[in-house]
Scaffold this motif. Sequence first.
Motif, PDB file in Angstrom:
ATOM      1  N   HIS A   1       1.039  -1.699   0.115  1.00  0.00           N
ATOM      2  CA  HIS A   1       0.191  -0.016   0.376  1.00  0.00           C
ATOM      3  C   HIS A   1       0.978   1.100   0.116  1.00  0.00           C
ATOM      4  O   HIS A   1       0.330   2.445  -1.080  1.00  0.00           O
ATOM      5  CB  HIS A   1      -0.968   0.117   1.171  1.00  0.00           C
ATOM      6  N   ALA A   2       2.116   1.161   0.247  1.00  0.00           N
ATOM      7  CA  ALA A   2       2.842   2.385   0.737  1.00  0.00           C
ATOM      8  C   ALA A   2       3.253   2.601  -0.460  1.00  0.00           C
ATOM      9  O   ALA A   2       4.070   4.342  -0.727  1.00  0.00           O
ATOM     10  CB  ALA A   2       3.704   2.264   1.800  1.00  0.00           C
ATOM     11  N   PHE A   3       3.663   2.146  -1.722  1.00  0.00           N
ATOM     12  CA  PHE A   3       3.949   1.997  -2.792  1.00  0.00           C
ATOM     13  C   PHE A   3       2.647   3.393  -3.712  1.00  0.00           C
ATOM     14  O   PHE A   3       2.860   4.468  -4.509  1.00  0.00           O
ATOM     15  CB  PHE A   3       4.029   0.962  -3.919  1.00  0.00           C
ATOM     16  N   PHE A   4       1.783   2.762  -3.322  1.00  0.00           N
ATOM     17  CA  PHE A   4       0.695   4.110  -4.233  1.00  0.00           C
ATOM     18  C   PHE A   4       0.821   4.565  -3.183  1.00  0.00           C
ATOM     19  O   PHE A   4      -0.216   6.060  -4.028  1.00  0.00           O
ATOM     20  CB  PHE A   4      -0.550   2.615  -4.437  1.00  0.00           C
ATOM     21  N   ILE A   5       0.527   4.734  -2.524  1.00  0.00           N
ATOM     22  CA  ILE A   5       1.139   5.861  -1.455  1.00  0.00           C
ATOM     23  C   ILE A   5       1.714   7.269  -2.372  1.00  0.00           C
ATOM     24  O   ILE A   5       1.907   8.386  -2.497  1.00  0.00           O
ATOM     25  CB  ILE A   5       0.008   6.329  -0.074  1.00  0.00           C
TER      26      ILE A   5
ATOM     27  N   VAL B   1      -3.797   7.663 -11.576  1.00  0.00           N
ATOM     28  CA  VAL B   1      -2.035   7.461 -12.356  1.00  0.00           C
ATOM     29  C   VAL B   1      -1.776   5.616 -10.944  1.00  0.00           C
ATOM     30  O   VAL B   1      -1.488   4.437 -11.008  1.00  0.00           O
ATOM     31  CB  VAL B   1      -0.279   8.073 -11.642  1.00  0.00           C
ATOM     32  N   GLY B   2      -2.491   6.149 -10.048  1.00  0.00           N
ATOM     33  CA  GLY B   2      -2.853   5.056  -8.804  1.00  0.00           C
ATOM     34  C   GLY B   2      -3.208   3.753  -9.774  1.00  0.00           C
ATOM     35  O   GLY B   2      -3.104   2.791  -9.519  1.00  0.00           O
ATOM     36  N   ALA B   3      -4.690   3.952 -10.112  1.00  0.00           N
ATOM     37  CA  ALA B   3      -5.277   2.636 -11.153  1.00  0.00           C
ATOM     38  C   ALA B   3      -4.410   2.120 -12.050  1.00  0.00           C
ATOM     39  O   ALA B   3      -4.738   1.048 -12.139  1.00  0.00           O
ATOM     40  CB  ALA B   3      -6.768   3.459 -11.260  1.00  0.00           C
ATOM     41  N   ALA B   4      -3.776   2.938 -13.146  1.00  0.00           N
ATOM     42  CA  ALA B   4      -3.178   2.321 -14.064  1.00  0.00           C
ATOM     43  C   ALA B   4      -1.995   1.393 -13.008  1.00  0.00           C
ATOM     44  O   ALA B   4      -1.855   0.139 -13.120  1.00  0.00           O
ATOM     45  CB  ALA B   4      -2.121   4.014 -14.558  1.00  0.00           C
ATOM     46  N   LEU B   5      -1.162   1.935 -12.336  1.00  0.00           N
ATOM     47  CA  LEU B   5      -0.382   1.155 -11.407  1.00  0.00           C
ATOM     48  C   LEU B   5      -0.617  -0.116 -10.292  1.00  0.00           C
ATOM     49  O   LEU B   5      -0.343  -1.755 -10.801  1.00  0.00           O
ATOM     50  CB  LEU B   5       0.360   1.245 -10.213  1.00  0.00           C
ATOM     51  N   GLY B   6      -1.906   0.023 -10.142  1.00  0.00           N
ATOM     52  CA  GLY B   6      -2.676  -1.182  -9.568  1.00  0.00           C
ATOM     53  C   GLY B   6      -3.206  -2.204 -11.010  1.00  0.00           C
ATOM     54  O   GLY B   6      -2.999  -3.361 -10.213  1.00  0.00           O
ATOM     55  N   GLY B   7      -3.701  -1.494 -11.907  1.00  0.00           N
ATOM     56  CA  GLY B   7      -3.837  -2.621 -13.091  1.00  0.00           C
ATOM     57  C   GLY B   7      -2.363  -3.251 -13.537  1.00  0.00           C
ATOM     58  O   GLY B   7      -3.079  -4.626 -14.159  1.00  0.00           O
ATOM     59  N   LEU B   8      -1.410  -3.094 -13.174  1.00  0.00           N
ATOM     60  CA  LEU B   8      -0.132  -3.837 -13.490  1.00  0.00           C
ATOM     61  C   LEU B   8       0.206  -4.250 -13.282  1.00  0.00           C
ATOM     62  O   LEU B   8       0.194  -5.741 -13.152  1.00  0.00           O
ATOM     63  CB  LEU B   8       0.892  -2.964 -13.518  1.00  0.00           C
TER      64      LEU B   8
ATOM     65  N   GLY C   1     -21.310 -17.489 -11.369  1.00  0.00           N
ATOM     66  CA  GLY C   1     -20.495 -16.673 -12.616  1.00  0.00           C
ATOM     67  C   GLY C   1     -20.300 -15.583 -12.961  1.00  0.00           C
ATOM     68  O   GLY C   1     -20.382 -14.252 -13.549  1.00  0.00           O
ATOM     69  N   VAL C   2     -19.460 -15.581 -11.537  1.00  0.00           N
ATOM     70  CA  VAL C   2     -18.952 -14.412 -11.148  1.00  0.00           C
ATOM     71  C   VAL C   2     -17.374 -14.405 -11.931  1.00  0.00           C
ATOM     72  O   VAL C   2     -16.642 -15.045 -11.795  1.00  0.00           O
ATOM     73  CB  VAL C   2     -18.376 -14.133  -9.608  1.00  0.00           C
ATOM     74  N   ARG C   3     -16.943 -13.192 -12.580  1.00  0.00           N
ATOM     75  CA  ARG C   3     -15.728 -12.739 -12.798  1.00  0.00           C
ATOM     76  C   ARG C   3     -14.898 -12.984 -12.298  1.00  0.00           C
ATOM     77  O   ARG C   3     -14.135 -11.545 -12.241  1.00  0.00           O
ATOM     78  CB  ARG C   3     -15.881 -13.399 -14.814  1.00  0.00           C
ATOM     79  N   ALA C   4     -14.118 -13.171 -11.570  1.00  0.00           N
ATOM     80  CA  ALA C   4     -13.062 -13.454 -10.577  1.00  0.00           C
ATOM     81  C   ALA C   4     -12.460 -12.710 -10.828  1.00  0.00           C
ATOM     82  O   ALA C   4     -11.909 -11.494 -10.118  1.00  0.00           O
ATOM     83  CB  ALA C   4     -13.059 -15.065  -9.661  1.00  0.00           C
ATOM     84  N   GLY C   5     -11.819 -12.868 -12.302  1.00  0.00           N
ATOM     85  CA  GLY C   5      -9.880 -12.516 -12.055  1.00  0.00           C
ATOM     86  C   GLY C   5     -10.388 -10.892 -12.920  1.00  0.00           C
ATOM     87  O   GLY C   5      -9.755  -9.867 -12.280  1.00  0.00           O
ATOM     88  N   ARG C   6     -11.959 -10.137 -13.297  1.00  0.00           N
ATOM     89  CA  ARG C   6     -12.205  -8.941 -13.223  1.00  0.00           C
ATOM     90  C   ARG C   6     -12.413  -8.778 -12.010  1.00  0.00           C
ATOM     91  O   ARG C   6     -11.479  -6.844 -12.334  1.00  0.00           O
ATOM     92  CB  ARG C   6     -13.656  -8.904 -14.743  1.00  0.00           C
ATOM     93  N   TYR C   7     -13.189  -8.917 -11.618  1.00  0.00           N
ATOM     94  CA  TYR C   7     -13.405  -8.387  -9.850  1.00  0.00           C
ATOM     95  C   TYR C   7     -11.916  -8.107  -9.125  1.00  0.00           C
ATOM     96  O   TYR C   7     -12.110  -7.396  -8.671  1.00  0.00           O
ATOM     97  CB  TYR C   7     -14.296  -9.213  -9.298  1.00  0.00           C
ATOM     98  N   LYS C   8     -11.014  -9.100  -8.596  1.00  0.00           N
ATOM     99  CA  LYS C   8      -9.720  -8.951  -8.494  1.00  0.00           C
ATOM    100  C   LYS C   8      -8.836  -7.935  -8.983  1.00  0.00           C
ATOM    101  O   LYS C   8      -8.384  -6.830  -8.678  1.00  0.00           O
ATOM    102  CB  LYS C   8      -9.706 -10.246  -8.163  1.00  0.00           C
ATOM    103  N   ILE C   9      -8.516  -7.741 -10.107  1.00  0.00           N
ATOM    104  CA  ILE C   9      -8.152  -6.477 -11.029  1.00  0.00           C
ATOM    105  C   ILE C   9      -8.206  -4.983 -10.604  1.00  0.00           C
ATOM    106  O   ILE C   9      -7.862  -4.253 -10.350  1.00  0.00           O
ATOM    107  CB  ILE C   9      -8.113  -7.350 -12.441  1.00  0.00           C
TER     108      ILE C   9
ATOM    109  N   ALA D   1     -10.957  -4.893  -7.574  1.00  0.00           N
ATOM    110  CA  ALA D   1     -10.272  -4.228  -7.045  1.00  0.00           C
ATOM    111  C   ALA D   1      -8.973  -3.631  -7.104  1.00  0.00           C
ATOM    112  O   ALA D   1      -8.706  -2.617  -5.610  1.00  0.00           O
ATOM    113  CB  ALA D   1     -10.551  -4.935  -5.948  1.00  0.00           C
ATOM    114  N   PHE D   2      -8.441  -3.871  -7.213  1.00  0.00           N
ATOM    115  CA  PHE D   2      -6.870  -3.496  -6.712  1.00  0.00           C
ATOM    116  C   PHE D   2      -6.629  -2.174  -7.547  1.00  0.00           C
ATOM    117  O   PHE D   2      -5.958  -1.244  -7.280  1.00  0.00           O
ATOM    118  CB  PHE D   2      -5.511  -5.117  -7.524  1.00  0.00           C
ATOM    119  N   MET D   3      -7.050  -2.113  -8.641  1.00  0.00           N
ATOM    120  CA  MET D   3      -7.450  -0.508  -9.032  1.00  0.00           C
ATOM    121  C   MET D   3      -7.829  -0.001  -8.487  1.00  0.00           C
ATOM    122  O   MET D   3      -7.495   1.450  -8.420  1.00  0.00           O
ATOM    123  CB  MET D   3      -8.062  -0.621 -11.125  1.00  0.00           C
ATOM    124  N   ILE D   4      -8.841  -0.173  -7.744  1.00  0.00           N
ATOM    125  CA  ILE D   4      -9.884   1.547  -7.426  1.00  0.00           C
ATOM    126  C   ILE D   4      -8.981   1.106  -6.013  1.00  0.00           C
ATOM    127  O   ILE D   4      -8.895   2.444  -5.073  1.00  0.00           O
ATOM    128  CB  ILE D   4     -11.236   0.294  -6.555  1.00  0.00           C
TER     129      ILE D   4
END
Length: 365
Positions: free
Chosen positions: A78-82, A110-117, A228-236, A238-241
């Motif tokens: 978390h400190a990295f994104f802060i 920028v934080g969302a983009a880094l979280g997406g990576l 029917g929950v697309r786990a991968g999409r929601y995990k990514i 959640a990281f972005m948000i």
Amino acid sequence: MAKAHRNLVRGYAEQLRLFGTPWTRFGLLAMLLVFLVLPTVVQDDFWLSVLIYVGITAVGAIGLNLLTGYCGQISLGHAFFIGAGAYVTARVGGDLGLPLPLWLLAAAAVGAALGGLIGPFTLRLRGHYLAIVTLGLIFIGEHLWRNLTGLTGGNSGTSVTAGATIGPVDFGALTIAGESYSRNQGYFWLVWGLVGIVALLAKNLVRTRPGRALQAIRDRDQAAEVIGVRAGRYKIGAFMISSAIAAMAGALFGSYQQFVSPDEWNLLLSIQYIAIVIVGGLGTIFGSVLGAIFVGALPALIDRYSDAIPGVRTSVGGEGFISVFALNQAIFGLLIVLFLVLEPLGLAGIWLRVKNYFKAWPFSY
């Protein structure tokens, strides 16, 4: 016909109401009153700065709780994104001179983009393995912050001159009806106003379909995928948000402190946020705020009163067996252990038990 009890829920819409009872509406009114009046009553700069830092910490903690508490993804980075959010504010808000809404949105983007990576790693890792990967972000970030001197100022840090202005309103030199307020008073209203907005948005997110999907993934991701929950999409997602909100907290931190350096985005900061969401209550938005108030104020209070604490060494070569930094680490570790063992639901769990006791009165047991 007898009137239904105020606690009776007769439909899904009633269950989803945020402020459905008179007591919750009264609590909201009381919080608004405290928000407006507190800076005019508590005018001491030290206590106002503690409350401002607590508010900034609450914003970051809400982001981490969405990821860890609601989606079950452990993150020690978390400190990295802060830190990323703080440096973006230094460049976008300071060098380019953009107003508060734009540098806040730039930091979030920028934080969302880094979280997406980072998010795709969650598709193959979980638990301790994911924690180790996110821990690596701290060391990668430290290398970047110290060597990207054009962006971060290197080891010596950089000043953050981003203005806290929204149109004609300058929270750094606030004037209302001819009355001038200090910078700390203006930042208190700004930061805690944003805490309310972020908390409301997060609370609404977890009550919607994506929020329920996150909780299903947390409880049993394979079963969630079966229904029917697309786990991968929601995990990514959640990281972005979570990363976007963390970067916003870093942006506010840099703007308020006006100077940041790589030494601030260390492992202790990530552990502090983990302690906050555990002490406050995993999987609760208001628990993040409670944890920030309880844990987030500790470093400033310990630093302020370290002279009066026995055994604390306040200077290099001074008396005492433990430094202020080490004492903070020890307290965070102790709080994590105590709450996980004795009260896993955190302060939010204690509050809910007290509330339910009086709600069921006189049949409480």
